[in-house]
Structures are given as structure tokens and as C-alpha cells.
Write an enzyme that holds these catalytic residues in place. Structure first.
Site, short mmCIF file in Angstrom:
data_model
loop_
_atom_site.label_atom_id
_atom_site.label_comp_id
_atom_site.label_asym_id
_atom_site.label_seq_id
_atom_site.Cartn_x
_atom_site.Cartn_y
_atom_site.Cartn_z
N CYS A 2 0.85 -1.17 0.00
CA CYS A 2 0.00 0.00 0.00
C CYS A 2 0.90 1.23 0.00
CB CYS A 2 -0.94 0.12 1.20
SG CYS A 2 -2.16 -1.17 1.27
N ARG A 27 3.82 -0.49 -4.79
CA ARG A 27 3.52 -0.97 -3.44
C ARG A 27 2.17 -1.69 -3.37
NH1 ARG A 27 6.87 1.67 0.36
NH2 ARG A 27 5.42 1.11 1.99
N TRP A 70 -2.65 -2.75 -1.68
CA TRP A 70 -2.37 -4.19 -1.76
C TRP A 70 -3.20 -4.79 -0.65
CZ3 TRP A 70 -0.21 -8.15 1.23
CH2 TRP A 70 0.13 -9.32 0.53
N ASN A 96 -1.42 2.48 5.45
CA ASN A 96 -0.57 1.37 5.04
C ASN A 96 -0.19 0.61 6.31
OD1 ASN A 96 1.51 -0.27 4.00
ND2 ASN A 96 3.03 1.34 4.30
N GLY A 97 -0.42 -0.70 6.33
CA GLY A 97 -0.06 -1.49 7.51
C GLY A 97 -1.24 -2.30 7.98
N GLU A 454 17.55 -17.40 -8.26
CA GLU A 454 17.09 -16.05 -8.59
C GLU A 454 16.47 -16.04 -9.99
OE1 GLU A 454 16.26 -13.45 -7.39
OE2 GLU A 454 16.49 -11.86 -8.85
N LYS A 458 12.61 -15.03 -10.83
CA LYS A 458 12.28 -13.95 -11.78
C LYS A 458 11.30 -14.45 -12.82
CE LYS A 458 13.43 -11.37 -10.13
NZ LYS A 458 14.02 -10.66 -9.01
N GLU A 461 7.71 -15.25 -11.22
CA GLU A 461 6.90 -14.15 -10.68
C GLU A 461 6.37 -13.22 -11.75
OE1 GLU A 461 8.79 -11.32 -8.01
OE2 GLU A 461 10.68 -11.55 -9.05
N HIS A 477 18.24 -37.00 -7.74
CA HIS A 477 17.73 -37.52 -6.46
C HIS A 477 16.22 -37.34 -6.35
CE1 HIS A 477 21.71 -38.44 -4.97
NE2 HIS A 477 22.11 -37.24 -5.38
N LYS A 571 5.77 -4.58 -4.20
CA LYS A 571 7.13 -4.37 -3.71
C LYS A 571 7.03 -3.91 -2.27
CE LYS A 571 11.24 -2.64 -5.90
NZ LYS A 571 11.65 -3.91 -6.52
C1 F6R Z 1 11.49 -10.60 -6.18
C2 F6R Z 1 11.47 -9.54 -5.18
C3 F6R Z 1 11.18 -9.92 -3.78
C4 F6R Z 1 11.99 -9.05 -2.81
C5 F6R Z 1 11.59 -9.36 -1.37
C6 F6R Z 1 12.43 -8.60 -0.37
O1 F6R Z 1 11.83 -10.11 -7.44
O2 F6R Z 1 11.66 -8.40 -5.48
O3 F6R Z 1 11.42 -11.27 -3.55
O4 F6R Z 1 13.35 -9.30 -3.00
O5 F6R Z 1 10.24 -9.05 -1.17
O6 F6R Z 1 12.36 -7.23 -0.57
P1 F6R Z 1 13.45 -6.25 -0.01
O7 F6R Z 1 14.71 -6.51 -0.74
O8 F6R Z 1 12.90 -4.88 -0.26
O9 F6R Z 1 13.59 -6.56 1.44
#
Ligand code: F6R
Length: 576
Positions: A2, A27, A70, A96-97, A454, A458, A461, A477, A571
Site C-alpha cells: 500500500c 507498493r 495491496w 498502510n499497515g 534467482e 524472476k 513471478e 535424487h 514491492k
Molecule cells: C522478487 C522480489 C522480492 C523481494 C523481497 C524482499 O523479485 O523483489 O522477492 O526481493 O520481497 O524485498 P526487499 O529486498 O525490499 O527486502
């Protein structure tokens, strides 16, 4: 999650707020809303969907608040979208929260007053009731602050045109442009107007009219005005079709910036590491993969440490002592799982963080900054490679060879554009191929294993293709049973591990897999191949390729996918 923003000044508030909300859309993007103040009344426009879909009318007024959601409590619909308004329409709130005691407050305030299913709606009703008792805003704020439990950053617009704001656990920053005042979840919505920011501290509350006054526990407090050296232009797409693309391409610059760590800070960080009885490195999601790679770099430099994702490490909080050190990895510096762990232990904290002034930054004895600039695409890209650069330098500082490693990282960063350009048509071909698949398996060994995790995250997601990543040695395995004719298996190879990884890929090919190699090896028998030149930091180059591959694959899966805003995600995950 949010994003909230609040504006007062001489401009049309709805315009400034809509523009600012677009910078905060990373967000959350389930719903959006805005409230402005005009002649003793509050007008609200809100609904389900993106900011452009929802906010259209250009409400009048030079003061207002905005929100991009969100969802946590309550379905995604217009009623649950913020702002939420008191029963007499005199108070409108964005938040937010999470308000943890919302059920108890709902009962006490009278359930019949509530329109939505959200925890947020208790805030406007509480404020309305307090305002009925007194017009002393400071007292109102203090009482409201005392009643709310949980984590929140909230701003209320009153029908007098005044605004009150509360901060506990979630980020809230004042942007001070003189005769214009902003409050927002981060600095990006107001960078265009001012570089002066005031980061609120825990349990601060603010009264905003022509000016702002900050209080804490009934006392007026002064907070430092900080200058943010992020460029507003950096928070725009600069001609790229998506932020994610821009952020992949600009890594040649951002990795360099990360490499210019201050020597003194690095040595101080090493001192903290060496002084600690036990060292832990932790983060979540992509930052947890940076932590895993960091643990390998630091162990190679002779430092023993444990690595675990923050939400899991929290279960071992009783084993972490005051004499220990936690290295916290986070792009946003606001990830609740990490912050919660730090709160529950009294270990020292070394933050490796991108967002200056974030909670992690403020909660750390020392921060090493990733210096990637604003990362807006929800999927982390440039922050990850920047984190790797910082971790490599930290290990180098422990090993007394900072300059040599810095030079090698600068050389690697120069190679990123060429690797992406030289492999452009290959990456395009592979993304077309992958876009028609339902599953993909990523393998690698040692550092390549973490790169494969990673790369897999990517891809899944942003393209919604199911994928898994694991050590090449693990394939036979169990997971090999899933390989059929045409199953994609993508392997990351580095010189020290390539022969074993190649064997694992050959085993998959024998069972019908299509094998895709990414590395510095001979192209022998791959169905597709991305050539990475010899380099001291292959993880950075391989990751850049994996990011572009995921991005292109997502685009080819159809127009309904926006790689900047993958479904269900946001994010800055500020809830546990
Ligand atoms: C994936 C991604 C998330 C963040 C995770 C931690 O592409 O961006 O997995 O890495 O939510 O976020 P931060 O780094 O802001 O603590």
C-alpha cells in the site's frame, strides 16, 4: 505494501497526488483512491483497478490524500478501497499497515457505522469520536495513537482542511518544499518538487496545516531534514516500455555505483563482523538469494556465518545474542519479516540496503548502501546485482584486497551491455520457446545454484510459468522424474562447476529435456545457448541475462501480463 501520499500547497492536489501515486503503484495495485478538500467538505473518488482506471475526474482542492492498495483485510472492491471515511464524512483516511486490534475497536465503536471489511476503517471513526470531545488536534492524535495496535502509517484529511498523520512500524516521510508539504510512503512521489525529506520516527504523529509540527508522546519534537540525492528522472521510465527493462539495462551504471563503497565503511563493517561472536546474514526473496551468495563470498574470505531467510531465522531468535551480528539484506529496507526479526533480537545490525532513510537503515548500527537509485519494477533486478557488488567488497575488505575486487566489479559492469546485446537474438529465441511452456527447471552448482534460484524466481513471478531451481547434483535424487519430452532445463555454468552441471544437463537431455546453457563453456549439444565471456564475477552477468530472459518471456505470454506489476504481488512487503 500500500502506498500513501498527502499533499498541501498551491497546486491542484488531485494532479499532484495522481502523479505521485503512480510512483507508489509498485507498493500495491489492487485498488486506488483519492480524497480532496474543498470548502469545508471532502470529496472522494476510489475504486478497484489501476490509478488511471479509477481516478478520472480531477477533483478540485489544494489539499488531499491518495492511496494505492495491496489488499490484506477485505476483498478487492470499491467499498474496501481507501480512503475510508467517518460516518459523518468529516474525516477521510488512507493507511498502510495492519491495525491488529481492529476487531475489538469495531465492536467498541459500533459495528453499524462500518461500511467496509477493512481494518483501516476504525481510524476515521476513532478520529471522529475524538474530535467530538475536543478540538485540540494534538490531544486527538495522541489518544488515537494510544488506541491503535499494530503497524501503520496513516494520514487523515479533516473537513477543516487540516491533516493529521501517524507512524508506527510502517514508513512515512515528509517532503518539505517550503510552501508545499508532502507526506508519503517513500520519497519518490515528491522528488520532483523537493529533495528535503524528514523521516518520521516510531510513534511520531504530525499535524499539517500551512506548516507541519511533529509530536511524540505529547511532546513537540524536531526531526532532522535530510537531503535525498536521488534524481527525480531516475524514477521515470526514460523511454523504456517498462521500469523493469530500464532497471535491467541501467545495471552497468548501478553495479558501478555499488562498487564505490567508502573504504572506511567497509573496514568498519569488517570490524563489526570480526568482533561478533556469531554472524548471521538474512533477507527475503531476491534479497535472501543475495544473502546466500554473500555467505559464500564471506566464507571464502575466512568468515564463518549462518544464512537463513528472515521469517525462518525468527524462529531461532532465542539462539541469537547481544554479542552476535545480523547482516540484513533489503532493497526497500521495509520488509516486515526482516524488521520483525531484528526487533526480536538484540544483536547488532549491519544493513545492506538500497533505500536511504528506510527502517532497516535507521535500525542498523552501520549501513552499506547499494546505491541503485529508485527501483520501481516489482521484481528486483538492479538492487540484486548491486547487493552482490557490496557483498563482494565486504568480503574483499575482510581479505585485504578491496581495490583489486573493486576493479574487477567495474570491469564486469562494463561487460553487461555487450553480453545482453551479443546475446539479444538468442535471448529472444529462448523467450519465445519458454513462453509456450508450463514448467521450467533451473540448475547450477555452488554460486550457480543461487543464480539459478534467482533466475527461477524472476521467471515465475513475472511470466507465471511454474519453475523450480536446485543444485545440479540434486536433479537425479528426485526431480528428474518430472522430465518429459520437451521439458526445459536451464543450467548456469561457471568454470569451476561446469563439467558436473553439464553432466546433469546431459542426464536430463537423455530423458527428453530441452537443455539451455548459460555460461562460459563450449556450446556442445545445447538446444539453446547464451555465451557469457570469462569474468571474475559471472553471477552478475548470468543474472542480467536471466532477468532479460524472464522479462521477454513475460511479454510474449500476452498483453495481460505487465512485468512491472505481477499479479498478487507488491514491492516492499510491509506485512508478515
Ligand atoms: C522478487 C522480489 C522480492 C523481494 C523481497 C524482499 O523479485 O523483489 O522477492 O526481493 O520481497 O524485498 P526487499 O529486498 O525490499 O527486502
Amino acid at each position: 505494501m500500500c502506498g500513501i501520499i498527502c499533499y498541501s500547497g498551491h497546486r491542484k492536489a488531485s494532479q499532484v497526488i495522481v502523479e505521485g501515486l503512480k510512483n507508489l503503484e509498485y507498493r500495491g495495485y489492487d485498488s486506488a483512491g483519492i480524497a480532496t478538500h474543498t470548502e469545508q467538505s471532502i470529496e472522494v473518488e476510489k475504486g478497484e483497478g489501476t490509478i488511471d482506471e479509477v481516478i478520472k475526474t480531477g477533483l478540485n482542492g489544494d489539499r488531499g490524500i491518495g492511496h494505492t492498495r495491496w489488499a490484506t483485510h477485505g476483498k478487492v472492491n470499491r467499498t474496501n478501497a481507501h480512503p475510508h471515511t467517518s460516518s459523518d464524512n468529516s474525516v477521510s483516511v488512507v493507511h498502510n499497515g495492519i491495525i491488529e486490534n481492529h476487531e475489538e475497536l469495531r465492536k467498541e465503536l459500533g459495528r453499524e457505522r462500518f461500511k467496509s471489511d477493512t481494518d483501516t476503517e476504525v481510524i476515521p471513526h476513532l478520529i471522529q469520536d475524538e474530535l467530538e470531545e475536543t478540538d485540540d488536534l494534538q490531544k486527538v492524535c495522541r489518544n488515537v495513537m494510544e488506541r491503535l495496535e499494530g503497524s501503520f502509517a496513516a494520514v487523515a484529511l479533516l473537513d477543516t482542511g487540516e491533516k493529521i498523520a501517524f507512524k508506527k512500524g510502517s514508513p512515512l516521510v515528509i517532503g518539505d518544499a517550503g510552501d508545499e508539504i508532502f507526506l508519503a510512503s517513500d520519497v519518490t512521489p515528491f522528488l520532483k518538487y523537493t529533495d528535503k525529506a524528514v523521516f518520521l520516527e516510531e510513534e511520531d504523529y504530525v499535524i499539517v496545516d500551512e506548516e507541519y509540527t511533529i509530536y511524540n508522546s505529547g511532546e513537540k519534537v524536531e526531526r532532522e531534514v535530510e537531503h535525498i540525492d536521488w534524481d527525480a528522472e531516475e524514477a521515470s521510465k526514460q523511454g523504456h516500455s517498462h521500469y523493469m527493462h530500464k532497471e535491467i539495462i541501467e545495471q552497468t551504471e548501478t553495479v558501478k555505483r555499488a562498487a564505490f563503497q567508502d573504504r572506511k565503511d567497509l573496514l568498519k563493517a569488517v570490524e563489526m563482523v570480526e568482533k561478533a561472536e556469531k554472524v548471521y546474514i538474512t533477507g527475503c526473496g531476491t534479497s535472501s538469494f543475495a544473502a546466500e551468495l554473500g555467505a559464500l563470498y564471506l566464507r571464502e574470505a575466512g568468515i564463518q556465518l549462518e544464512v537463513e531467510q528472515s521469517h525462518e531465522l525468527e524462529y531461532r531468535k532465542d539462539q541469537i545474542n547481544k554479542e552476535d551480528l545480523i547482516i540484513g539484506m533489503s532493497q526497500s529496507g521495509e520488509t516486515a519479516d526482516l524488521l520483525s526479526l531484528l526487533k526480536k533480537t538484540d544483536a547488532s545490525v549491519l544493513g545492506i540496503v538500497n533505500v536511504v532513510g528506510s527502517t532497516l537503515d535507521r535500525d542498523s548500527e552501520l549501513s552499506l548502501y547499494v546505491n541503485a537509485g529508485p527501483e520501481i519494477g516489482v521484481a528486483s533486478t538492479k538492487a540484486f546485482t548491486g547487493q552482490l557488488a557490496v557483498l563482494k567488497l565486504l568480503a574483499a575488505a575482510a581479505d585485504n584486497n578491496i581495490e583489486e575486487v573493486r576493479k574487477s566489479i567495474l570491469e564486469t559492469s562494463d561487460k553487461i551491455p555487450k553480453v545482453l546485446e551479443d546475446n539479444d537474438s538468442n535471448i529472444d529465441l529462448i523467450s519465445s520457446y519458454l513462453s509456450n511452456k508450463n514448467d521450467a527447471y533451473f540448475i547450477g552448482r555452488y554460486k550457480g545454484r543461487i543464480v539459478s534460484k534467482e533466475a527461477s524466481l524472476k521467471l515465475k513471478e513475472i511470466s507465471y510459468i511454474h519453475s523450480e531451481a536446485f543444485a545440479g547434483g540434486e536433479f537425479k535424487h528426485g526431480t528428474l522424474a518430472l522430465v518429459e519430452q520437451g521439458t526445459p532445463v536451464i543450467g548456469f555454468m561457471t568454470e569451476d562447476t561446469s563439467s558436473e552441471t553439464l553432466s546433469n544437463m546431459a542426464e536430463a537431455k537423455t530423458r527428453g529435456a530441452d537443455i539451455i546453457g548459460i555460461g562460459n563453456v563450449e556450446d556442445t549439444g545445447f538446444d539453446y545457448f547464451v555465451d557469457i565471456p570469462e569474468d571474475n564475477n559471472p553471477e552478475i552477468l548470468q543474472t542480467a541475462v536471466a532477468q532479460l530472459l524472464a522479462y521477454r518471456t513475460a511479454l510474449k505470454r500476452g498483453e495481460s501480463i505487465n512485468p512491472d506489476k505481477p499479479r498478487n504481488l507488491a514491492k516492499s512487503v510491509t506485512v508478515k
